[in-house]
Motif scaffolding. Structure first.
Motif, PDB file in Angstrom:
ATOM      1  N   ALA A 127       0.721  -1.139   0.127  1.00 39.00           N
ATOM      2  CA  ALA A 127      -0.121  -0.014  -0.125  1.00 39.00           C
ATOM      3  C   ALA A 127       1.003   1.075  -0.002  1.00 39.00           C
ATOM      4  CB  ALA A 127      -0.820  -0.011   0.994  1.00 39.00           C
ATOM      5  N   ARG A 128       1.974   1.148   0.667  1.00 43.41           N
ATOM      6  CA  ARG A 128       2.877   2.511   0.653  1.00 43.41           C
ATOM      7  C   ARG A 128       3.437   2.519  -0.548  1.00 43.41           C
ATOM      8  NH1 ARG A 128       4.151   0.233   5.971  1.00 43.41           N
ATOM      9  NH2 ARG A 128       5.855  -0.880   5.009  1.00 43.41           N
ATOM     10  N   GLU A 129       3.899   1.548  -1.138  1.00 42.71           N
ATOM     11  CA  GLU A 129       4.406   1.695  -2.527  1.00 42.71           C
ATOM     12  C   GLU A 129       3.540   2.167  -3.647  1.00 42.71           C
ATOM     13  OE1 GLU A 129       6.027  -2.027  -3.733  1.00 42.71           O
ATOM     14  OE2 GLU A 129       7.685  -2.233  -2.298  1.00 42.71           O
ATOM     15  N   TYR A 130       2.226   1.722  -3.564  1.00 38.45           N
ATOM     16  CA  TYR A 130       1.086   2.426  -4.242  1.00 38.45           C
ATOM     17  C   TYR A 130       0.891   3.741  -4.269  1.00 38.45           C
ATOM     18  CZ  TYR A 130      -3.458   2.837  -6.654  1.00 38.45           C
ATOM     19  OH  TYR A 130      -4.482   3.196  -7.280  1.00 38.45           O
ATOM     20  N   ASP A 131       0.911   4.281  -2.704  1.00 36.25           N
ATOM     21  CA  ASP A 131       0.752   5.517  -2.602  1.00 36.25           C
ATOM     22  C   ASP A 131       1.859   6.338  -2.942  1.00 36.25           C
ATOM     23  OD1 ASP A 131      -1.908   4.880  -1.241  1.00 36.25           O
ATOM     24  OD2 ASP A 131      -0.937   4.683   0.767  1.00 36.25           O
ATOM     25  N   ALA A 132       3.055   5.839  -3.085  1.00 37.83           N
ATOM     26  CA  ALA A 132       4.332   6.702  -3.171  1.00 37.83           C
ATOM     27  C   ALA A 132       4.412   6.926  -4.783  1.00 37.83           C
ATOM     28  CB  ALA A 132       5.574   6.046  -2.582  1.00 37.83           C
ATOM     29  N   ALA A 133       3.586   5.803  -5.523  1.00 39.25           N
ATOM     30  CA  ALA A 133       3.670   6.017  -6.919  1.00 39.25           C
ATOM     31  C   ALA A 133       3.290   7.234  -7.322  1.00 39.25           C
ATOM     32  CB  ALA A 133       2.952   4.888  -7.656  1.00 39.25           C
ATOM     33  N   PRO A 134       3.756   7.727  -8.845  1.00 36.52           N
ATOM     34  CA  PRO A 134       3.379   9.016  -9.355  1.00 36.52           C
ATOM     35  C   PRO A 134       1.784   9.126  -9.219  1.00 36.52           C
ATOM     36  CG  PRO A 134       4.885   7.945 -10.610  1.00 36.52           C
ATOM     37  CD  PRO A 134       4.578   7.073  -9.706  1.00 36.52           C
ATOM     38  N   HIS A 135       1.087  10.153  -9.000  1.00 37.76           N
ATOM     39  CA  HIS A 135      -0.297  10.645  -8.846  1.00 37.76           C
ATOM     40  C   HIS A 135      -0.675  11.448 -10.015  1.00 37.76           C
ATOM     41  CE1 HIS A 135      -0.973   8.880  -4.958  1.00 37.76           C
ATOM     42  NE2 HIS A 135       0.273   9.132  -4.522  1.00 37.76           N
ATOM     43  N   SER A 136      -2.168  11.424 -10.201  1.00 35.73           N
ATOM     44  CA  SER A 136      -2.542  12.596 -10.952  1.00 35.73           C
ATOM     45  C   SER A 136      -2.161  12.312 -12.388  1.00 35.73           C
ATOM     46  CB  SER A 136      -2.722  14.118 -10.490  1.00 35.73           C
ATOM     47  OG  SER A 136      -1.174  14.538 -10.446  1.00 35.73           O
ATOM     48  N   ALA A 137      -1.547  13.587 -12.907  1.00 31.04           N
ATOM     49  CA  ALA A 137      -1.215  13.651 -14.398  1.00 31.04           C
ATOM     50  C   ALA A 137      -0.032  12.755 -14.541  1.00 31.04           C
ATOM     51  CB  ALA A 137      -0.689  15.161 -14.826  1.00 31.04           C
ATOM     52  N   ALA A 138       0.803  12.740 -13.670  1.00 31.88           N
ATOM     53  CA  ALA A 138       2.034  11.688 -13.716  1.00 31.88           C
ATOM     54  C   ALA A 138       1.834  10.169 -13.817  1.00 31.88           C
ATOM     55  CB  ALA A 138       3.173  12.005 -12.498  1.00 31.88           C
ATOM     56  N   ALA A 141       0.490   9.414 -17.076  1.00 29.50           N
ATOM     57  CA  ALA A 141       1.541   9.199 -18.117  1.00 29.50           C
ATOM     58  C   ALA A 141       2.260   8.113 -17.987  1.00 29.50           C
ATOM     59  CB  ALA A 141       2.625  10.572 -17.670  1.00 29.50           C
ATOM     60  N   ALA A 142       1.950   7.267 -16.574  1.00 31.65           N
ATOM     61  CA  ALA A 142       2.715   6.053 -16.537  1.00 31.65           C
ATOM     62  C   ALA A 142       1.906   5.092 -15.951  1.00 31.65           C
ATOM     63  CB  ALA A 142       3.927   6.141 -15.710  1.00 31.65           C
ATOM     64  N   PRO A 143       0.653   4.640 -16.829  1.00 32.81           N
ATOM     65  CA  PRO A 143      -0.534   3.918 -16.118  1.00 32.81           C
ATOM     66  C   PRO A 143       0.073   2.490 -15.922  1.00 32.81           C
ATOM     67  CG  PRO A 143      -0.493   4.034 -18.705  1.00 32.81           C
ATOM     68  CD  PRO A 143       0.682   4.808 -18.245  1.00 32.81           C
ATOM     69  N   HIS A 144       0.990   1.901 -16.477  1.00 36.32           N
ATOM     70  CA  HIS A 144       1.656   0.425 -16.381  1.00 36.32           C
ATOM     71  C   HIS A 144       2.107   0.540 -15.062  1.00 36.32           C
ATOM     72  CE1 HIS A 144       0.666  -0.729 -20.544  1.00 36.32           C
ATOM     73  NE2 HIS A 144       1.214   0.179 -21.038  1.00 36.32           N
ATOM     74  N   SER A 145       2.752   1.473 -14.598  1.00 39.30           N
ATOM     75  CA  SER A 145       3.548   1.484 -13.180  1.00 39.30           C
ATOM     76  C   SER A 145       2.401   1.459 -11.952  1.00 39.30           C
ATOM     77  CB  SER A 145       4.520   2.732 -13.148  1.00 39.30           C
ATOM     78  OG  SER A 145       4.860   2.786 -11.592  1.00 39.30           O
ATOM     79  N   ALA A 146       1.409   2.430 -12.007  1.00 37.60           N
ATOM     80  CA  ALA A 146       0.276   2.270 -11.292  1.00 37.60           C
ATOM     81  C   ALA A 146      -0.500   1.033 -11.138  1.00 37.60           C
ATOM     82  CB  ALA A 146      -0.659   3.395 -11.704  1.00 37.60           C
ATOM     83  N   ALA A 147      -0.819   0.441 -12.405  1.00 36.28           N
ATOM     84  CA  ALA A 147      -1.443  -0.949 -12.416  1.00 36.28           C
ATOM     85  C   ALA A 147      -0.663  -1.942 -11.944  1.00 36.28           C
ATOM     86  CB  ALA A 147      -1.806  -1.241 -13.896  1.00 36.28           C
ATOM     87  N   ARG A 148       0.645  -1.906 -12.060  1.00 36.95           N
ATOM     88  CA  ARG A 148       1.611  -2.737 -11.223  1.00 36.95           C
ATOM     89  C   ARG A 148       1.556  -2.808  -9.907  1.00 36.95           C
ATOM     90  NH1 ARG A 148       5.561  -1.716 -14.110  1.00 36.95           N
ATOM     91  NH2 ARG A 148       6.711  -0.373 -12.517  1.00 36.95           N
ATOM     92  N   HIS A 149       1.648  -1.707  -9.263  1.00 35.59           N
ATOM     93  CA  HIS A 149       1.234  -1.488  -7.773  1.00 35.59           C
ATOM     94  C   HIS A 149       0.180  -2.016  -7.307  1.00 35.59           C
ATOM     95  CE1 HIS A 149       5.308   0.605  -7.130  1.00 35.59           C
ATOM     96  NE2 HIS A 149       5.159   1.462  -8.268  1.00 35.59           N
ATOM     97  N   ALA A 150      -0.974  -1.644  -8.084  1.00 32.22           N
ATOM     98  CA  ALA A 150      -2.263  -2.040  -7.740  1.00 32.22           C
ATOM     99  C   ALA A 150      -2.458  -3.647  -7.805  1.00 32.22           C
ATOM    100  CB  ALA A 150      -3.183  -1.431  -8.714  1.00 32.22           C
TER     101      ALA A 150
END
Length: 311
Positions: A127-138, A141-150
């Protein structure tokens, strides 16, 4: 009434034959193989064939009375084995649901708690890694990274929930799964199932009650199957294939018991979710209000015959 009692008797007889007599005959067959073949020739088909031929050649084999006596003995023996398996299954069910305050169950309880807390730490880290991932517009711009953390967070949660849905406090998965249902109801609705369940059961629909009863029956049959595995285990010192039968039977019974316990827990929570509002209405509590923990507290107070908490 006579027809009804006859139908009930027929169902009980069918269930007795299916649950006890059939498995009892198989167990008596295993006992006979252990007695005649032993450990050295445990799988000798030739010795078994010679023994059967010798039995068939006996004069008693052509005597109707002797055959009837032998058949009666087999039926009595299989019934006795079935009763022993039932007693063993009942003991197994009690062992599955022990609180785990004494050895060796306390060691299993401690091991399960360590596993759950380790998995819970992994959930928090994910959860901390997911929260620390780039937010909003960033993040867009990197949807694969957010999906990987999720996905990582979801997998960590699944691993923790595979141990227990709540903080474990029992030595077995089955006991904690059944306890988790009560804990989740208490957390969500603010009351215990012990006092409310009979009232909720009376309001449940017939299909839901049938599903709960079927799941409970499956749980009991799984415990009975485990009881049969213990009988085969006792036979293993005289006939080693019984050890394999016991292992396979026990593994199957444990799997079935876990599935049945999970189904019972899910259906219990479903009954509460669907009929708590009905119970509140029948008791004249919190009419028109959404079902919340306050509703549960009012129900608990009424069922305990205390003064309602709305004053």
């Amino acid at each position: 009434m006579t027809a009804f009692l006859g139908a009930i008797g027929a169902k009980l007889a069918d269930r007795w034959v299916t649950a006890l007599l059939g498995p009892g005959l198989l167990f008596l067959g295993a006992v006979a193989l252990a007695a005649r073949l032993g450990q050295t020739h445990a799988l000798s088909a030739r010795r078994l064939a010679h023994w059967l031929d010798a039995l068939a050649a006996q004069p008693a084999a052509r005597s109707t009375g002797a055959v009837l006596v032998a058949a009666a003995g087999v039926l009595i023996g299989s019934a006795a084995a079935g009763l022993a398996a039932t007693a063993a299954g009942n003991a197994v069910r009690r062992l599955w649901n022990l609180p785990g305050r004494r050895l060796p169950w306390s060691l299993l309880r401690a091991w399960r708690r360590r596993r759950w807390f380790a998995a819970d730490e992994a959930v928090k880290a994910a959860a901390r890694e997911y929260d620390a991932a780039p937010h909003s517009a960033a993040r867009h711009a990197a949807p694969h990274s957010a999906a990987r953390h999720a996905v990582a967070a979801r997998r960590a949660t699944d691993r923790r929930d595979a141990v227990c849905l709540v903080e474990p406090d029992r030595p077995t998965w089955i006991a904690d799964r059944l306890r988790a249902a009560a804990e989740r109801v208490r957390t969500t609705y603010g009351f215990g199932l012990d006092s409310a369940w009979p009232h909720l059961w009376s309001l449940a629909s017939e299909p839901l009650r049938a599903d709960v009863a079927a799941a409970q029956d499956a749980y009991e049959r799984a415990a009975l199957l485990f009881g049969w595995s213990l009988l085969y285990l006792v036979l293993a010192p005289w006939w080693w294939p019984a050890l394999l039968i016991a292992a396979v039977t026990a593994a199957t019974a444990w799997t079935k018991a876990r599935t049945a316990a999970d189904t019972v827990a899910v259906l219990v929570e479903t009954t509460v979710d669907l009929h708590l509002r009905d119970l509140a209405d029948r008791l004249g509590l919190a009419a028109g209000e959404p079902v919340t923990a306050r509703t549960g507290a009012l129900i608990a107070a009424r069922l305990a015959k205390h003064r309602p908490l709305d004053a």
